[in-house]
Design an enzyme around this catalytic site. Structure first.
Site, PDB file in Angstrom:
ATOM      1  N   ASP A 171      24.158 -30.686   1.986  1.00  0.00           N
ATOM      2  CA  ASP A 171      25.169 -31.637   2.468  1.00  0.00           C
ATOM      3  C   ASP A 171      26.551 -31.004   2.334  1.00  0.00           C
ATOM      4  OD1 ASP A 171      26.124 -34.260   3.380  1.00  0.00           O
ATOM      5  OD2 ASP A 171      26.990 -34.420   1.387  1.00  0.00           O
ATOM      6  N   SER A 172      27.518 -31.584   3.032  1.00  0.00           N
ATOM      7  CA  SER A 172      28.893 -31.096   2.910  1.00  0.00           C
ATOM      8  C   SER A 172      29.439 -31.327   1.502  1.00  0.00           C
ATOM      9  CB  SER A 172      29.777 -31.811   3.931  1.00  0.00           C
ATOM     10  OG  SER A 172      29.671 -33.213   3.756  1.00  0.00           O
ATOM     11  N   CYS A 202      23.302 -34.049   5.632  1.00  0.00           N
ATOM     12  CA  CYS A 202      24.615 -34.392   6.188  1.00  0.00           C
ATOM     13  C   CYS A 202      24.460 -34.822   7.650  1.00  0.00           C
ATOM     14  CB  CYS A 202      25.518 -33.160   6.090  1.00  0.00           C
ATOM     15  SG  CYS A 202      27.166 -33.413   6.737  1.00  0.00           S
ATOM     16  N   GLU A 208      34.375 -42.170  -1.999  1.00  0.00           N
ATOM     17  CA  GLU A 208      34.622 -41.106  -2.981  1.00  0.00           C
ATOM     18  C   GLU A 208      35.646 -41.548  -4.032  1.00  0.00           C
ATOM     19  OE1 GLU A 208      35.009 -37.221  -1.191  1.00  0.00           O
ATOM     20  OE2 GLU A 208      32.970 -37.383  -0.404  1.00  0.00           O
ATOM     21  N   CYS A 212      25.899 -41.994   8.132  1.00  0.00           N
ATOM     22  CA  CYS A 212      26.717 -41.140   7.271  1.00  0.00           C
ATOM     23  C   CYS A 212      26.160 -41.244   5.856  1.00  0.00           C
ATOM     24  CB  CYS A 212      28.178 -41.590   7.298  1.00  0.00           C
ATOM     25  SG  CYS A 212      29.231 -40.695   6.130  1.00  0.00           S
ATOM     26  N   HIS A 244      27.471 -41.420   3.075  1.00  0.00           N
ATOM     27  CA  HIS A 244      28.173 -42.264   2.105  1.00  0.00           C
ATOM     28  C   HIS A 244      27.896 -43.755   2.296  1.00  0.00           C
ATOM     29  CE1 HIS A 244      30.183 -38.504   1.529  1.00  0.00           C
ATOM     30  NE2 HIS A 244      31.096 -38.984   0.714  1.00  0.00           N
TER      31      HIS A 244
HETATM   32  N1  DGL Z   1      28.159 -35.860   4.699  1.00  0.00           N
HETATM   33  C1  DGL Z   1      28.983 -36.326   5.803  1.00  0.00           C
HETATM   34  C2  DGL Z   1      28.098 -37.093   6.797  1.00  0.00           C
HETATM   35  O1  DGL Z   1      27.034 -37.573   6.475  1.00  0.00           O
HETATM   36  C3  DGL Z   1      30.132 -37.197   5.311  1.00  0.00           C
HETATM   37  C4  DGL Z   1      31.175 -36.446   4.521  1.00  0.00           C
HETATM   38  C5  DGL Z   1      31.911 -35.398   5.328  1.00  0.00           C
HETATM   39  O2  DGL Z   1      32.642 -35.762   6.304  1.00  0.00           O
HETATM   40  O3  DGL Z   1      31.775 -34.216   5.011  1.00  0.00           O
HETATM   41  O4  DGL Z   1      28.483 -37.216   7.926  1.00  0.00           O
END
Ligand code: DGL
Length: 280
Positions: free
Chosen positions: A9-10, A76, A153, A188, A190
């Site tokens: 993931d990012s 991600c 976050e 997403c 989050h």
């Molecule tokens: N992990 C990203 C997603 O699921 C969200 C956080 C980011 O923008 O890096 O799209």
């Protein structure tokens, strides 16, 4: 033989996918490893261009393969939406993204064949979800919700400001919706942490699909037959204690920050985190 599952993931959000995968694997096998890489130095991906997202994602999955991953989960949504083809081209192991699994989960429950999809700006601009849904015969109304990642976050998952932001985003999305969507797709990493907030503001009867959960279910479906065929299985009936997968966490920025914030996403403490430097 044991299996090493790499989850990418990012940053922190993909821990919601790992969190959904772990209970499906626990007690099923001995010797499985889960590697998690959060590219925390380069997040957020959701506001970046396709070229940048692809470059970052490819270098990240190359790292996971160097660590021995033989199955990759791209947790991600943004990387799955914009870079899955590039990631697959750079990988010698199977790669599972969140887009098709999320879309398939919607298709399995929508009766109006119409869904509302929320995600980052990059995910929504890519129309990856609407094209995956359209392949399955569904229509999508898409809405970028760029304020939600920073709010989560910040820890504001149960906060009046977040409640109001979700209410406004959903109101705008529903006002422009086509064909009475009956399913909300959380596109997403989050957003699962805001599930209760979404539930307060969606029309009565609308269902919520979480792409993290759908992807974890699909990963388990693909992995469990491999594991039971190849790994020394353990069973509560044998009296042998059941084995949980071992977990290794890697980040490209501060391990301490990842431990603190990540434990909220994973729902359990994170002990050891290793810092890695990835090529640009
Ligand atoms: N992990 C990203 C997603 O699921 C969200 C956080 C980011 O923008 O890096 O799209």
């Amino acid at each position: 033989m044991s299996l090493t599952i790499g989850v990418f993931d990012s940053g922190f959000g993909g821990l919601t996918v790992l969190r959904a995968i772990l209970p499906r694997l626990e007690g099923k096998l001995a010797g499985t490893r889960c590697l998690y890489l959060g590219d925390t130095a380069r997040l957020p991906y959701g506001s970046k261009s396709r070229e940048t997202i692809s470059r970052y994602a490819v270098s990240s999955v190359e790292f996971l393969q160097q660590q021995g991953a033989d199955f990759l989960v791209i947790a991600c949504n943004t990387a799955s939406a914009l870079a899955l083809d590039d990631i697959r081209a750079a990988s010698s192991v199977p790669v599972l993204g969140v887009i098709e699994t999320g879309a398939a989960a919607v298709a399995s429950i929508s009766q109006t064949m119409s869904a509302l999809v929320l995600g980052t700006a990059a995910t929504i601009a890519s129309h990856a979800y609407s094209s995956a849904l359209s392949h399955l015969g569904l229509q999508a109304t898409e809405k970028a919700c760029p304020l939600l990642v920073p709010l989560v976050e910040e820890g504001w998952t149960d906060h009046p400001v977040t409640d109001e932001v979700v209410r406004i985003y959903l109101g705008e999305a529903l006002a422009s919706a086509k064909n009475a969507p009956d399913t909300l797709l959380l596109g997403c990493t989050h957003y699962p942490l805001l599930r209760q907030v979404f539930a307060r503001h969606i029309p009565a009867g609308m269902k919520i699909v979480d792409s993290a959960d759908a992807t974890a279910a699909r990963a388990a479906e693909l992995l469990l037959p491999l594991l039971t065929a190849s790994a020394p299985t353990v069973s509560s009936l044998t009296g042998v204690s059941l084995t949980a997968p071992s977990l290794d966490f890697y980040v490209t920025d501060s391990p301490t920050q990842f431990q603190q914030l990540g434990s909220r996403f994973l729902g359990r403490p994170i002990d050891d985190v290793t810092h890695v430097a990835l090529p640009e």
